[in-house]
Scaffold this active site. Structure first.
Site, mmCIF file in Angstrom:
data_model
loop_
_atom_site.group_PDB
_atom_site.id
_atom_site.type_symbol
_atom_site.label_atom_id
_atom_site.label_comp_id
_atom_site.label_asym_id
_atom_site.label_seq_id
_atom_site.Cartn_x
_atom_site.Cartn_y
_atom_site.Cartn_z
ATOM 1 N N SER A 127 42.396 44.291 33.353
ATOM 2 C CA SER A 127 43.345 44.606 34.515
ATOM 3 C C SER A 127 42.436 45.481 35.697
ATOM 4 C CB SER A 127 44.389 45.457 34.134
ATOM 5 O OG SER A 127 44.146 46.898 33.723
ATOM 6 N N LYS A 128 42.954 45.684 36.826
ATOM 7 C CA LYS A 128 42.024 46.472 38.010
ATOM 8 C C LYS A 128 41.607 47.710 37.073
ATOM 9 C CE LYS A 128 44.226 44.458 41.889
ATOM 10 N NZ LYS A 128 44.746 44.550 43.088
ATOM 11 N N ARG A 129 42.375 48.407 36.101
ATOM 12 C CA ARG A 129 42.071 49.664 35.495
ATOM 13 C C ARG A 129 40.701 49.432 35.033
ATOM 14 N NH1 ARG A 129 43.977 51.607 31.044
ATOM 15 N NH2 ARG A 129 45.169 49.767 30.748
ATOM 16 N N HIS A 130 40.355 48.613 34.396
ATOM 17 C CA HIS A 130 38.985 48.572 33.568
ATOM 18 C C HIS A 130 38.401 47.132 33.808
ATOM 19 C CE1 HIS A 130 42.022 46.569 31.335
ATOM 20 N NE2 HIS A 130 42.157 47.404 30.213
#
Length: 463
Positions: free
Chosen positions: A243-246
């Site tokens: 995801s955009k988080r990682h």
């Protein structure tokens, strides 16, 4: 066989890590075999495709230095060719007009679900010998459907996953042209791969379900079916879907975050592929080693720590002038002009082995070119009563010392001995006054980088 591969992103967003790895593997396979690498932009999703997304893809490819031999080709510029093939298929009985309305399709699917069946088009407009078709509805524009084989299997030996097969009875007749005449994704891909002579399709395993449909269309057209290699997904650090988080951010975000392209390339190469236990290698070496046999069919896991480790490695090896050219605009974006003394390359040389990213390098360099105001808490902690007399004498003696690290280092040691201090008691407040930091390279080397007048002025401000 002359190898021809392609990278075919949809410009509905940025070039992310998964897409970049697909591009890298396709590019490297072509380079390994002296083949051709093609860039194709699949922009038929008019509502979601944007010029900005196209540019983001081109920028990402350029930054990673994944140069293409042909293209970029744009599907929206090939509409005449798609229409030509559709008309050919209609004329040869490989496709047919279907007048089933969206409402009829929904009713059909609801009834199938109620019977516990897989929802699919029931072939009511499919022409068969002796079959009477429904009466043509008035004023309705039909879609065009591919006449998928009704029996048998469609299978292929996937170069990553092994043999994969589907029963044709599970595949309904795919729409290849919408009612407004625009061709659909799976059809455009087939025509493009056919026309461009693609020999190897290397792509994400989210396309596995598209492959049997594409193979059937290619076979119907009498085209050569390429070899397929479907790459497994990339998971985040936590084992969840990226995801955009990682990591599922634009490749250009890694540039903004201070990573070197060769570090990201090296890291992407090891996401699902290996050559023994080799971890660090150049892109040239990767192209020599790369093969499809050593791509793992299991999901790869993104590891930010390993990427950071690789980036740190490549920063240490990088030419100082090159790093200065990358750090300078980062400083300028903060309003910091890195001109005069010290020369930015000299700062880079001193700090590059201590940082992980270019942004951290910019942080370290910034203190040499700004009006510095160290945190009062740091000053209060380190400017002790026992250190101040030593610092005052040091400041006085620095006015005449030879301005190079060895002489400055000898003077600092002399002050430590003379005032009965341990080195950190003098070095720490000196660091804080000059850089606002407690962690720096050797303090004598840091002092020597500054102009003499800057060191004396910063010390005088706090003594």
């Amino acid at each position: 066989m002359s190898i021809r591969t392609r990278f075919a992103p949809s410009p509905t967003g940025y070039l992310h890590i998964g897409g970049a790895r697909t591009a890298l593997f396709s590019w490297a396979f072509a380079r390994k075999h002296g083949g051709v690498f093609i860039l194709r932009v699949e922009d038929t999703d008019v509502e979601r495709s944007t010029p900005e997304a196209v540019q983001a893809i081109l920028d990402g490819m350029a930054w990673l230095k994944l140069n293409y031999d042909e293209g970029p080709f744009y599907q929206m510029q090939r509409m005449e060719r798609y229409q030509e093939v559709i008309q050919l298929m209609l004329a040869q009985g490989l496709a047919y007009h279907c007048y089933t309305s969206p409402q009829e399709l929904e009713t059909m699917r609801e009834e199938q679900r109620a019977r516990g069946e897989k929802p699919r088009y029931d072939g009511r407009w499919r022409p068969e010998p002796g079959k009477v078709l429904p009466e043509l509805p008035v004023g309705m524009t039909p879609v065009v459907r591919f006449k998928n084989p009704a029996h048998g299997m469609v299978s292929w030996k996937d170069l990553v996953k092994g043999v994969i097969g589907f029963n044709n009875s599970e595949l309904d007749d795919l729409i290849i042209a919408r009612a407004d005449g625009t061709p659909t994704y799976n059809f455009c891909v087939v025509v493009d791969d056919w026309d461009m002579g693609i020999t190897h399709v290397i792509r994400g395993d989210d396309h596995v379900n598209n492959t049997p449909r594409q193979i059937n269309i290619l076979k119907a057209l009498g085209a050569t079916v390429p070899l397929y290699a479907h790459l497994s997904m990339i998971l985040g650090d936590d084992g969840q879907k990226l995801s955009k988080r990682h990591g599922a951010v634009s490749v250009m975000q890694y540039d903004e975050d201070g990573y070197l392209p060769e570090a990201l390339i090296n890291y992407l190469a090891r996401l699902g592929w290996s050559h023994g236990n080799e971890e660090i290698f150049s892109v040239e070496q990767f192209c020599v080693w790369f093969d499809l046999d050593h791509i793992t069919p299991s999901a790869a896991q993104f590891n930010t720590e390993k990427l950071n480790w690789l980036n740190q490695h490549y920063l240490k090896l990088a030419d100082n002038a090159r790093l200065a050219a990358l750090v300078r605009p980062r400083l300028e974006s903060r309003g910091v002009a890195a001109g005069g003394v010290p020369v930015l390359e000299s700062v880079i040389a001193l700090y590059k082995e201590r940082v992980v990213t270019l942004n951290e390098l910019a942080d370290a360099a910034e203190v040499f070119y700004i009006e510095l105001h160290p945190a009062q808490a740091l000053l209060d902690t380190h400017m002790t009563a026992e250190a101040i007399p030593a610092l005052q004498e040091l400041a006085q003696r620095l006015q005449d010392v030879t301005w190079e690290a060895a002489a400055i280092g000898a003077l600092i040691k002399e002050m430590v001995v003379k005032h009965g201090l341990k080195m950190p008691k003098l070095a720490m407040p000196l660091r804080v006054m000059l850089t606002g930091q407690t962690q720096t390279p050797s303090v004598d080397a840091v002092v020597a980088l500054f102009p003499r007048e800057t060191v004396l002025a910063r010390m005088a401000r706090h003594l």
